[in-house]
Design a protein around this motif. Structure first.
Motif, PDB file in Angstrom:
ATOM      1  N   SER A 207       0.853  -1.184   0.000  1.00 49.28           N
ATOM      2  CA  SER A 207       0.000   0.000   0.000  1.00 49.28           C
ATOM      3  C   SER A 207       0.889   1.234   0.000  1.00 49.28           C
ATOM      4  O   SER A 207       2.084   1.157   0.326  1.00 49.28           O
ATOM      5  CB  SER A 207      -0.906   0.024   1.230  1.00 49.28           C
ATOM      6  N   LEU A 208       0.294   2.386  -0.342  1.00 50.83           N
ATOM      7  CA  LEU A 208       1.056   3.628  -0.289  1.00 50.83           C
ATOM      8  C   LEU A 208       1.478   3.937   1.147  1.00 50.83           C
ATOM      9  O   LEU A 208       2.579   4.445   1.377  1.00 50.83           O
ATOM     10  CB  LEU A 208       0.220   4.782  -0.846  1.00 50.83           C
ATOM     11  N   GLU A 209       0.612   3.602   2.099  1.00 52.20           N
ATOM     12  CA  GLU A 209       0.951   3.843   3.504  1.00 52.20           C
ATOM     13  C   GLU A 209       2.163   3.016   3.921  1.00 52.20           C
ATOM     14  O   GLU A 209       3.059   3.513   4.619  1.00 52.20           O
ATOM     15  CB  GLU A 209      -0.252   3.511   4.394  1.00 52.20           C
TER      16      GLU A 209
ATOM     17  N   LEU B  65       4.485   1.917   1.942  1.00 51.49           N
ATOM     18  CA  LEU B  65       5.637   2.495   1.248  1.00 51.49           C
ATOM     19  C   LEU B  65       6.187   3.686   2.020  1.00 51.49           C
ATOM     20  O   LEU B  65       7.403   3.787   2.263  1.00 51.49           O
ATOM     21  CB  LEU B  65       5.222   2.909  -0.160  1.00 51.49           C
ATOM     22  N   LYS B  66       5.290   4.589   2.412  1.00 52.41           N
ATOM     23  CA  LYS B  66       5.721   5.777   3.156  1.00 52.41           C
ATOM     24  C   LYS B  66       6.363   5.382   4.488  1.00 52.41           C
ATOM     25  O   LYS B  66       7.349   5.990   4.914  1.00 52.41           O
ATOM     26  CB  LYS B  66       4.522   6.702   3.382  1.00 52.41           C
TER      27      LYS B  66
ATOM     28  N   LEU C 157      -1.585   0.708  -8.638  1.00 55.59           N
ATOM     29  CA  LEU C 157      -0.914   1.029  -7.373  1.00 55.59           C
ATOM     30  C   LEU C 157       0.587   1.142  -7.580  1.00 55.59           C
ATOM     31  O   LEU C 157       1.247   2.012  -6.990  1.00 55.59           O
ATOM     32  CB  LEU C 157      -1.237  -0.024  -6.318  1.00 55.59           C
TER      33      LEU C 157
ATOM     34  N   ALA D 232       1.223   4.514  -8.839  1.00 55.04           N
ATOM     35  CA  ALA D 232       1.117   5.505  -7.761  1.00 55.04           C
ATOM     36  C   ALA D 232       2.359   5.482  -6.880  1.00 55.04           C
ATOM     37  O   ALA D 232       2.834   6.535  -6.423  1.00 55.04           O
ATOM     38  CB  ALA D 232      -0.138   5.230  -6.931  1.00 55.04           C
ATOM     39  N   MET D 233       2.894   4.291  -6.628  1.00 52.95           N
ATOM     40  CA  MET D 233       4.112   4.177  -5.827  1.00 52.95           C
ATOM     41  C   MET D 233       5.300   4.819  -6.535  1.00 52.95           C
ATOM     42  O   MET D 233       6.137   5.481  -5.901  1.00 52.95           O
ATOM     43  CB  MET D 233       4.401   2.712  -5.523  1.00 52.95           C
TER      44      MET D 233
ATOM     45  N   GLU E 255       5.002   8.446  -6.047  1.00 53.24           N
ATOM     46  CA  GLU E 255       5.279   8.834  -4.663  1.00 53.24           C
ATOM     47  C   GLU E 255       6.776   8.805  -4.351  1.00 53.24           C
ATOM     48  O   GLU E 255       7.311   9.752  -3.741  1.00 53.24           O
ATOM     49  CB  GLU E 255       4.542   7.876  -3.708  1.00 53.24           C
ATOM     50  N   ALA E 256       7.449   7.733  -4.735  1.00 49.99           N
ATOM     51  CA  ALA E 256       8.844   7.544  -4.327  1.00 49.99           C
ATOM     52  C   ALA E 256       9.841   7.944  -5.398  1.00 49.99           C
ATOM     53  O   ALA E 256      10.978   8.311  -5.082  1.00 49.99           O
ATOM     54  CB  ALA E 256       9.076   6.081  -3.941  1.00 49.99           C
TER      55      ALA E 256
END
Length: 235
Positions: A83-85, A87-88, A110, A113-114, A117-118
């Protein structure tokens, strides 16, 4: 070629599983001691795997924090990041790079999206397979998709680092299936890391000849089949 020691975490300990089977576990003690030893022997990067999180049986985040606090070299973190959470969280623990597997096979939106994000420099994708038969969910499930097709899809999405692990050989010291690694190398145009069954220096030299950029080593280091300081002088 970069040599990357692996520290697999299960129940707060450093362990190795044979072919990814949780019932075939060899324990190697305190993960902080293992990580420090690899750093002292010349490692410039470390591969941490939270096996409990990958298998859905718990997590080793406290052990990850301990290892991160003891290191002066960067590390990448794998295991159950879906999940993005998650990952963070992994990035907040200090991981220079995060490795995702199941998401990259089952949920391409997803994965996109990752990547956003990263960034591709901080997100690697794991190609875990029995040869070229893709495995997910901590290697416990087969995925009905072609490994080579996946590589093409990931490249098109912007992935720039792939870690190929041959599940059939991981933790066995049986040596690499170089024909399969060569096929993965041919299909993947960007940074490729490889592991699973590395038994000695010849395997590392073979990977170097194939143009693989990095090798992930586990049991061969723990059991003295490969001495990191010596191998670094050769590869």
């Amino acid at each position: 070629m970069r040599l990357i020691p692996a520290v697999d975490l299960k129940g707060g300990r450093a362990v190795r599983l044979r072919e990814g089977d949780p019932s075939q576990e060899t324990a190697y003690g305190d993960p902080v001691e293992a990580a420090r030893r690899f750093q002292e022997e010349g490692a410039t990067f470390l591969h941490l795997v939270d096996l409990d999180r990958a298998l859905g049986t718990g997590d080793n985040r406290e052990a990850v924090r301990r290892v991160a606090g003891a290191l002066s070299i960067p590390f990448q973190l794998a295991g159950g990041i879906r999940s993005l959470e998650a990952l963070k969280e992994a990035l907040s623990l200090g991981a220079r790079r995060v490795v995702v597997g199941t998401v990259a096979v089952k949920d391409l939106p997803l994965l996109e999206a990752m990547l956003l994000e990263a960034g591709p420099e901080r997100l690697a994708v794991a190609l875990d397979a029995r040869g070229l038969e893709v495995r997910v969910a901590g290697w416990q499930e087969a995925a009905p998709v072609s490994a080579l097709d996946l590589l093409r899809t990931w490249a098109a999405l912007g992935v720039r680092t792939v870690l190929y692990t041959d599940v059939r050989r991981d933790g066995t010291l049986a040596g690499l299936d170089l024909e399969v690694v060569a096929r993965v190398r041919e299909a993947w145009p960007h940074e490729l890391l490889a592991g699973g069954g590395i038994a000695g220096l010849e395997d590392l030299l073979a990977l170097k000849r194939l143009g693989v950029e990095g090798a992930v080593l586990g049991r061969a280091l723990y059991e003295g089949r490969v001495r990191l300081s010596e191998a670094l002088e050769v590869v």
